[in-house]
Scaffold this motif. Structure first.
Motif, PDB file in Angstrom:
ATOM      1  N   ASP A 128      15.308   6.486   7.911  1.00 55.33           N
ATOM      2  CA  ASP A 128      16.005   7.383   6.991  1.00 55.33           C
ATOM      3  C   ASP A 128      15.170   7.720   5.773  1.00 55.33           C
ATOM      4  OD1 ASP A 128      19.220   5.807   7.592  1.00 55.33           O
ATOM      5  OD2 ASP A 128      18.150   7.382   8.682  1.00 55.33           O
ATOM      6  N   ASN A 129      14.507   6.723   5.204  1.00 57.20           N
ATOM      7  CA  ASN A 129      13.697   6.934   4.009  1.00 57.20           C
ATOM      8  C   ASN A 129      12.540   7.875   4.297  1.00 57.20           C
ATOM      9  OD1 ASN A 129      12.880   6.352   1.255  1.00 57.20           O
ATOM     10  ND2 ASN A 129      11.228   5.140   2.140  1.00 57.20           N
ATOM     11  N   HIS A 130      11.886   7.670   5.445  1.00 60.60           N
ATOM     12  CA  HIS A 130      10.740   8.512   5.785  1.00 60.60           C
ATOM     13  C   HIS A 130      11.160   9.954   6.052  1.00 60.60           C
ATOM     14  CE1 HIS A 130       6.819   9.609   7.461  1.00 60.60           C
ATOM     15  NE2 HIS A 130       7.505  10.273   8.370  1.00 60.60           N
ATOM     16  N   GLU A 131      12.231  10.129   6.804  1.00 58.89           N
ATOM     17  CA  GLU A 131      12.667  11.485   7.125  1.00 58.89           C
ATOM     18  C   GLU A 131      13.024  12.259   5.861  1.00 58.89           C
ATOM     19  OE1 GLU A 131      12.661  13.175   9.911  1.00 58.89           O
ATOM     20  OE2 GLU A 131      11.707  11.478  10.892  1.00 58.89           O
ATOM     21  N   ARG A 132      13.635  11.579   4.883  1.00 55.00           N
ATOM     22  CA  ARG A 132      13.992  12.232   3.632  1.00 55.00           C
ATOM     23  C   ARG A 132      12.741  12.677   2.870  1.00 55.00           C
ATOM     24  NH1 ARG A 132      17.346   8.851   2.383  1.00 55.00           N
ATOM     25  NH2 ARG A 132      16.112   7.404   1.159  1.00 55.00           N
ATOM     26  N   LYS A 133      11.739  11.790   2.808  1.00 55.81           N
ATOM     27  CA  LYS A 133      10.505  12.129   2.097  1.00 55.81           C
ATOM     28  C   LYS A 133       9.743  13.231   2.813  1.00 55.81           C
ATOM     29  CE  LYS A 133       9.695   7.722  -0.251  1.00 55.81           C
ATOM     30  NZ  LYS A 133       8.749   6.596  -0.434  1.00 55.81           N
ATOM     31  N   LEU A 134       9.720  13.183   4.156  1.00 61.32           N
ATOM     32  CA  LEU A 134       9.016  14.198   4.933  1.00 61.32           C
ATOM     33  C   LEU A 134       9.653  15.569   4.724  1.00 61.32           C
ATOM     34  CD1 LEU A 134       6.795  14.797   6.987  1.00 61.32           C
ATOM     35  CD2 LEU A 134       8.415  14.262   8.802  1.00 61.32           C
ATOM     36  N   SER A 135      10.968  15.624   4.723  1.00 62.53           N
ATOM     37  CA  SER A 135      11.667  16.902   4.510  1.00 62.53           C
ATOM     38  C   SER A 135      11.352  17.464   3.128  1.00 62.53           C
ATOM     39  CB  SER A 135      13.177  16.711   4.661  1.00 62.53           C
ATOM     40  OG  SER A 135      13.486  16.289   5.965  1.00 62.53           O
ATOM     41  N   GLN A 136      11.305  16.594   2.126  1.00 59.71           N
ATOM     42  CA  GLN A 136      10.983  17.028   0.784  1.00 59.71           C
ATOM     43  C   GLN A 136       9.569  17.581   0.693  1.00 59.71           C
ATOM     44  OE1 GLN A 136      11.756  13.492  -1.477  1.00 59.71           O
ATOM     45  NE2 GLN A 136      13.972  13.818  -1.539  1.00 59.71           N
TER      46      GLN A 136
ATOM     47  N   HIS B 270      -7.330   7.064  19.152  1.00 58.72           N
ATOM     48  CA  HIS B 270      -6.271   7.240  18.158  1.00 58.72           C
ATOM     49  C   HIS B 270      -6.767   8.211  17.084  1.00 58.72           C
ATOM     50  CE1 HIS B 270      -5.247   3.505  20.225  1.00 58.72           C
ATOM     51  NE2 HIS B 270      -3.994   3.689  19.828  1.00 58.72           N
ATOM     52  N   PHE B 271      -7.086   9.427  17.522  1.00 61.71           N
ATOM     53  CA  PHE B 271      -7.772  10.398  16.664  1.00 61.71           C
ATOM     54  C   PHE B 271      -6.941  10.815  15.457  1.00 61.71           C
ATOM     55  CE2 PHE B 271      -5.607  12.639  20.073  1.00 61.71           C
ATOM     56  CZ  PHE B 271      -4.879  13.605  19.406  1.00 61.71           C
ATOM     57  N   ARG B 272      -5.622  10.659  15.553  1.00 60.15           N
ATOM     58  CA  ARG B 272      -4.800  11.049  14.411  1.00 60.15           C
ATOM     59  C   ARG B 272      -5.027  10.148  13.206  1.00 60.15           C
ATOM     60  NH1 ARG B 272      -1.115   8.323  17.771  1.00 60.15           N
ATOM     61  NH2 ARG B 272       0.306   6.844  16.739  1.00 60.15           N
ATOM     62  N   TYR B 273      -5.737   9.019  13.421  1.00 57.66           N
ATOM     63  CA  TYR B 273      -6.033   8.107  12.322  1.00 57.66           C
ATOM     64  C   TYR B 273      -7.377   8.399  11.649  1.00 57.66           C
ATOM     65  CZ  TYR B 273      -2.381   5.126  14.421  1.00 57.66           C
ATOM     66  OH  TYR B 273      -1.200   4.629  14.927  1.00 57.66           O
ATOM     67  N   LEU B 274      -8.146   9.324  12.205  1.00 56.80           N
ATOM     68  CA  LEU B 274      -9.527   9.499  11.755  1.00 56.80           C
ATOM     69  C   LEU B 274      -9.644   9.934  10.300  1.00 56.80           C
ATOM     70  CD1 LEU B 274     -11.210  11.043  14.935  1.00 56.80           C
ATOM     71  CD2 LEU B 274     -11.146   8.657  14.191  1.00 56.80           C
ATOM     72  N   ASN B 275      -8.669  10.647   9.777  1.00 61.05           N
ATOM     73  CA  ASN B 275      -8.720  11.061   8.375  1.00 61.05           C
ATOM     74  C   ASN B 275      -7.807  10.221   7.488  1.00 61.05           C
ATOM     75  OD1 ASN B 275      -6.318  12.021   9.340  1.00 61.05           O
ATOM     76  ND2 ASN B 275      -6.432  14.009   8.336  1.00 61.05           N
ATOM     77  N   LYS B 276      -7.384   9.088   8.017  1.00 62.95           N
ATOM     78  CA  LYS B 276      -6.560   8.134   7.268  1.00 62.95           C
ATOM     79  C   LYS B 276      -7.306   6.806   7.249  1.00 62.95           C
ATOM     80  CE  LYS B 276      -2.773  10.712   6.761  1.00 62.95           C
ATOM     81  NZ  LYS B 276      -2.113  11.008   5.482  1.00 62.95           N
ATOM     82  N   ILE B 277      -8.017   6.520   6.157  1.00 61.22           N
ATOM     83  CA  ILE B 277      -8.941   5.393   6.141  1.00 61.22           C
ATOM     84  C   ILE B 277      -8.248   4.061   6.395  1.00 61.22           C
ATOM     85  CG2 ILE B 277      -8.787   5.160   3.631  1.00 61.22           C
ATOM     86  CD1 ILE B 277     -11.849   4.497   5.891  1.00 61.22           C
TER      87      ILE B 277
ATOM     88  N   ILE C 107       0.851  -1.190   0.000  1.00 61.81           N
ATOM     89  CA  ILE C 107       0.000   0.000   0.000  1.00 61.81           C
ATOM     90  C   ILE C 107       0.888   1.241   0.000  1.00 61.81           C
ATOM     91  CG2 ILE C 107      -1.704   1.310   1.347  1.00 61.81           C
ATOM     92  CD1 ILE C 107      -2.837  -1.313   2.317  1.00 61.81           C
ATOM     93  N   PRO C 108       0.565   2.261  -0.812  1.00 62.23           N
ATOM     94  CA  PRO C 108       1.397   3.478  -0.843  1.00 62.23           C
ATOM     95  C   PRO C 108       1.630   4.049   0.546  1.00 62.23           C
ATOM     96  CG  PRO C 108      -0.211   3.529  -2.607  1.00 62.23           C
ATOM     97  CD  PRO C 108      -0.538   2.308  -1.774  1.00 62.23           C
ATOM     98  N   GLU C 109       2.827   4.562   0.773  1.00 61.67           N
ATOM     99  CA  GLU C 109       3.249   5.026   2.100  1.00 61.67           C
ATOM    100  C   GLU C 109       2.332   6.090   2.681  1.00 61.67           C
ATOM    101  OE1 GLU C 109       7.199   6.923   4.287  1.00 61.67           O
ATOM    102  OE2 GLU C 109       7.281   6.321   2.182  1.00 61.67           O
ATOM    103  N   LYS C 110       1.758   6.950   1.817  1.00 60.64           N
ATOM    104  CA  LYS C 110       0.929   8.047   2.323  1.00 60.64           C
ATOM    105  C   LYS C 110      -0.277   7.545   3.108  1.00 60.64           C
ATOM    106  CE  LYS C 110      -1.781   8.552  -1.945  1.00 60.64           C
ATOM    107  NZ  LYS C 110      -2.190   9.498  -3.016  1.00 60.64           N
ATOM    108  N   TYR C 111      -0.755   6.334   2.789  1.00 60.12           N
ATOM    109  CA  TYR C 111      -1.922   5.795   3.491  1.00 60.12           C
ATOM    110  C   TYR C 111      -1.573   5.275   4.875  1.00 60.12           C
ATOM    111  CZ  TYR C 111      -4.216   6.129  -1.044  1.00 60.12           C
ATOM    112  OH  TYR C 111      -4.729   6.599  -2.219  1.00 60.12           O
ATOM    113  N   TYR C 112      -0.291   5.039   5.135  1.00 57.91           N
ATOM    114  CA  TYR C 112       0.150   4.569   6.440  1.00 57.91           C
ATOM    115  C   TYR C 112       0.841   5.682   7.241  1.00 57.91           C
ATOM    116  CZ  TYR C 112      -0.837  -0.409   6.792  1.00 57.91           C
ATOM    117  OH  TYR C 112      -1.457  -1.617   6.968  1.00 57.91           O
ATOM    118  N   ASP C 113       0.834   6.894   6.715  1.00 56.37           N
ATOM    119  CA  ASP C 113       1.501   8.007   7.387  1.00 56.37           C
ATOM    120  C   ASP C 113       0.594   8.590   8.465  1.00 56.37           C
ATOM    121  OD1 ASP C 113       3.083  10.088   8.146  1.00 56.37           O
ATOM    122  OD2 ASP C 113       2.749  11.287   6.334  1.00 56.37           O
ATOM    123  N   ASP C 114       1.006   8.530   9.717  1.00 57.73           N
ATOM    124  CA  ASP C 114       0.211   9.047  10.831  1.00 57.73           C
ATOM    125  C   ASP C 114       0.668  10.438  11.254  1.00 57.73           C
ATOM    126  OD1 ASP C 114       2.639   8.431  11.953  1.00 57.73           O
ATOM    127  OD2 ASP C 114       1.781   7.618  13.800  1.00 57.73           O
ATOM    128  N   GLY C 115       1.296  11.168  10.318  1.00 53.98           N
ATOM    129  CA  GLY C 115       1.822  12.481  10.650  1.00 53.98           C
ATOM    130  C   GLY C 115       3.274  12.427  11.086  1.00 53.98           C
TER     131      GLY C 115
END
Length: 205
Positions: free
Chosen positions: A193-201, A139-146, A80-88
């Motif tokens: 490392d991979n996540h931090e790089r994408k988040l910074s971008q 776990h309210f941070r998940y409410l807008n992440k189906i 599943i694309p990473e954006k769907y598992y991103d909790d902020g």
């Protein structure tokens, strides 16, 4: 003024501040659990009596389901694309900044405090469905992440069902701990490392 996203807010917190927030929330859960137990139970022996050392239950209904959930989760994370598992960025920030013994400790604290409140006190008093839904809503941070919302709902009902059929609070605690600990190690070793790089971008756009 533009409202900050959760990722931006998390980015502004130091690792220590983020970790302290997690421990503070878990302390609140424990205090709330004992406060509600004092109101709803005849005495604290009722609450303490929910902890039973049954090795067969801990293995068959705690350890094995916990490992199975992690394996399924890792399959979904892979496909599943990473954006769907991103909790902020919270899980990545927490787990990638900790050593494995520290991950063990935080997984132990979280599994104990959350199961004590939601299964030990709320489910015992109000039933399986109410406790499971409340656990997911916390776990309210998940409410807008189906994907994350469905995942935490399924996990909540699974843990609730495990407690329902065993009436042994140690069993969902073990399952919850295994899930958090193994996924924490996964984040620590393979995602940081991979996540931090994408988040910074993303934040620089």
């Amino acid at each position: 003024m533009k409202r900050q996203s959760q990722a931006e807010i998390v980015k502004q917190l130091s690792n220590k501040e983020l970790l302290l927030n997690v421990y503070a929330s878990q302390l609140l859960f424990v205090l709330l659990a004992f406060g509600l137990a004092w109101l709803w139970f005849d005495d604290f022996n009722h609450l303490f009596g929910l902890f039973k050392l049954n090795w067969n239950e801990l293995l068959l209904l705690g350890l094995i389901p916990g490992v199975t959930v992690v394996m399924i989760d890792l399959i979904f994370i892979k496909w599943i694309p990473e954006k769907y598992y991103d909790d902020g960025g919270i899980n990545n920030r927490i787990f990638t900044s900790l050593s494995i013994p520290q991950i063990f400790l935080i997984a132990l604290v979280v599994s104990f405090s959350e199961e004590l409140l939601f299964r030990g006190v709320i489910q015992t008093s109000f039933g399986y469905v109410i406790a499971s839904v409340l656990f997911a809503l916390v776990h309210f941070r998940y409410l807008n992440k189906i994907v994350l919302l469905v995942s935490v709902l399924i996990l909540s009902f699974l843990l609730g069902y495990i407690y329902e059929i065993t009436n042994n609070l140690l069993v969902p605690i073990v399952a919850h701990f295994i899930i958090d600990f193994l996924l924490g190690i996964y984040y620590r070793l393979f995602r940081g490392d991979n996540h931090e790089r994408k988040l910074s971008q993303t934040l620089s756009k």
